[in-house]
Design a protein around this motif. Sequence first.
Motif, PDB file in Angstrom:
ATOM      1  N   THR A   1       0.825  -1.211   0.000  1.00 38.63           N
ATOM      2  CA  THR A   1       0.000   0.000   0.000  1.00 38.63           C
ATOM      3  C   THR A   1       0.856   1.257   0.000  1.00 38.63           C
ATOM      4  N   MET A   2       1.876   1.303   0.859  1.00 34.75           N
ATOM      5  CA  MET A   2       2.715   2.492   0.922  1.00 34.75           C
ATOM      6  C   MET A   2       3.535   2.662  -0.354  1.00 34.75           C
ATOM      7  N   LEU A   3       4.004   1.562  -0.925  1.00 36.28           N
ATOM      8  CA  LEU A   3       4.765   1.643  -2.168  1.00 36.28           C
ATOM      9  C   LEU A   3       3.905   2.225  -3.286  1.00 36.28           C
ATOM     10  N   VAL A   4       2.700   1.698  -3.442  1.00 38.16           N
ATOM     11  CA  VAL A   4       1.793   2.187  -4.483  1.00 38.16           C
ATOM     12  C   VAL A   4       1.390   3.632  -4.206  1.00 38.16           C
ATOM     13  N   SER A   5       1.093   3.946  -2.957  1.00 39.77           N
ATOM     14  CA  SER A   5       0.624   5.288  -2.601  1.00 39.77           C
ATOM     15  C   SER A   5       1.691   6.342  -2.870  1.00 39.77           C
ATOM     16  N   VAL A   6       2.924   6.062  -2.469  1.00 34.54           N
ATOM     17  CA  VAL A   6       3.998   7.044  -2.658  1.00 34.54           C
ATOM     18  C   VAL A   6       4.310   7.230  -4.142  1.00 34.54           C
ATOM     19  N   MET A   7       4.413   6.134  -4.868  1.00 30.75           N
ATOM     20  CA  MET A   7       4.761   6.235  -6.280  1.00 30.75           C
ATOM     21  C   MET A   7       3.694   6.987  -7.070  1.00 30.75           C
ATOM     22  N   ILE A   8       2.437   6.602  -6.898  1.00 29.33           N
ATOM     23  CA  ILE A   8       1.354   7.235  -7.662  1.00 29.33           C
ATOM     24  C   ILE A   8       1.039   8.615  -7.109  1.00 29.33           C
TER      25      ILE A   8
ATOM     26  N   PHE B   1       1.447   6.738   7.759  1.00 32.99           N
ATOM     27  CA  PHE B   1       1.557   5.512   8.531  1.00 32.99           C
ATOM     28  C   PHE B   1       0.584   5.509   9.700  1.00 32.99           C
ATOM     29  N   ALA B   2       0.294   6.687  10.251  1.00 36.21           N
ATOM     30  CA  ALA B   2      -0.672   6.752  11.350  1.00 36.21           C
ATOM     31  C   ALA B   2      -2.052   6.345  10.869  1.00 36.21           C
ATOM     32  N   TYR B   3      -2.464   6.850   9.698  1.00 34.48           N
ATOM     33  CA  TYR B   3      -3.751   6.462   9.133  1.00 34.48           C
ATOM     34  C   TYR B   3      -3.735   4.999   8.699  1.00 34.48           C
ATOM     35  N   LEU B   4      -2.571   4.520   8.302  1.00 33.80           N
ATOM     36  CA  LEU B   4      -2.473   3.148   7.795  1.00 33.80           C
ATOM     37  C   LEU B   4      -2.838   2.127   8.867  1.00 33.80           C
ATOM     38  N   ILE B   5      -2.524   2.430  10.132  1.00 29.44           N
ATOM     39  CA  ILE B   5      -2.812   1.491  11.217  1.00 29.44           C
ATOM     40  C   ILE B   5      -4.308   1.239  11.313  1.00 29.44           C
ATOM     41  N   GLY B   6      -5.099   2.316  11.278  1.00 25.30           N
ATOM     42  CA  GLY B   6      -6.548   2.150  11.321  1.00 25.30           C
ATOM     43  C   GLY B   6      -7.107   1.582  10.033  1.00 25.30           C
ATOM     44  N   GLY B   7      -6.530   1.982   8.914  1.00 25.17           N
ATOM     45  CA  GLY B   7      -7.013   1.497   7.631  1.00 25.17           C
ATOM     46  C   GLY B   7      -6.800   0.015   7.437  1.00 25.17           C
ATOM     47  N   VAL B   8      -5.690  -0.500   7.958  1.00 22.56           N
ATOM     48  CA  VAL B   8      -5.408  -1.927   7.825  1.00 22.56           C
ATOM     49  C   VAL B   8      -6.452  -2.752   8.572  1.00 22.56           C
ATOM     50  N   VAL B   9      -6.873  -2.288   9.734  1.00 22.76           N
ATOM     51  CA  VAL B   9      -7.878  -3.023  10.511  1.00 22.76           C
ATOM     52  C   VAL B   9      -9.173  -3.153   9.718  1.00 22.76           C
TER      53      VAL B   9
END
Length: 313
Positions: A105-112, A247-255
């Motif tokens: 997710t982070m790889l795709v998000s940063v690149m795009i 990354f802070a949002y990612l923690i909640g989003g992953v759940v």
Amino acid sequence: MAAYVFRRLVSTIAVMAMVGIFVFLLLRLAPGDPAAMIAGRSATEEMIAGIREKLGLNDPMPVQFIHWVRDMLSGDFGTSIFAGRPVLELMSQRLEPTVSLSSLTMLVSVMIGVSFGILAAWRAGGPIDRLLTAFSALGFSVPVFVVGYFLVYFFAMRAQLLPVQGYKPISQGLGPWFEHLILPTVALSVAYIAFIARITRASMLEVLSEDYMRTAAAKGASSFAMLFHHALKNAGVPILTVVGISFAYLIGGVVLTETVFNIPGIGRLVVDAINNRDYPIIQSVLILTSGLYVFINLTVDLAYTLIDPRIRY
């Protein structure tokens, strides 16, 4: 540089100490008897007393905190009340799906996201800029689970192109692993792509309006050199900041994403632990994810000095 790193390390230790105290008190100061909540309504007094003794709740609170910190520092995160197995063992079994989904997710998000932001700033005010700005506003506003259900309906149920749910370990093949991660990665990436693109566009526009950028253009610098060699480098600090915040949002989003797509990761483990009131798991996941977030913030702060050396002083 050494003084800057030392200050950041001291502040990181202080933050983790505060997080540890908060997580510890989260169980102890919650309304009601934690042992009674864990045991359930039909528990006897003997069962509740046994749970209190098992959790060490009969000791004074400072003693409980010292024992808790000592056990964590030695690698003992406790035992799951309902599974009866070490918490660290349960988390290690759920780690691969979460790490795979988060990393992709982070790889795709940063690149795009960075690419969209640069393109929007380069064509500011044009159709591409307006289209990307509309996408950013929409993507950042729509909840993750709505995007997830939309993708499942069209690409999995209607078109039957991708699996509806589940996860395949990478040991079973790169193809099945990636196939099961496409939909959850897209669902989770939309908001981060929008967020990163908006900040990248704003930062790039601010840098592109500087005098030295006009000087570079007057000297005949190519668009590629102006965008990537001059502008992107000087706009790097805000972009790096928003990547760290993601990354802070990612923690909640992953759940949410793991729940929607039935992925057996850390997020699902937390949801099950909350439903079962398995506090050792909840505490361990909270302290480890908080530590990861603090570590990422520290890494981002140290990376600032590579982009802008003035921050060291």
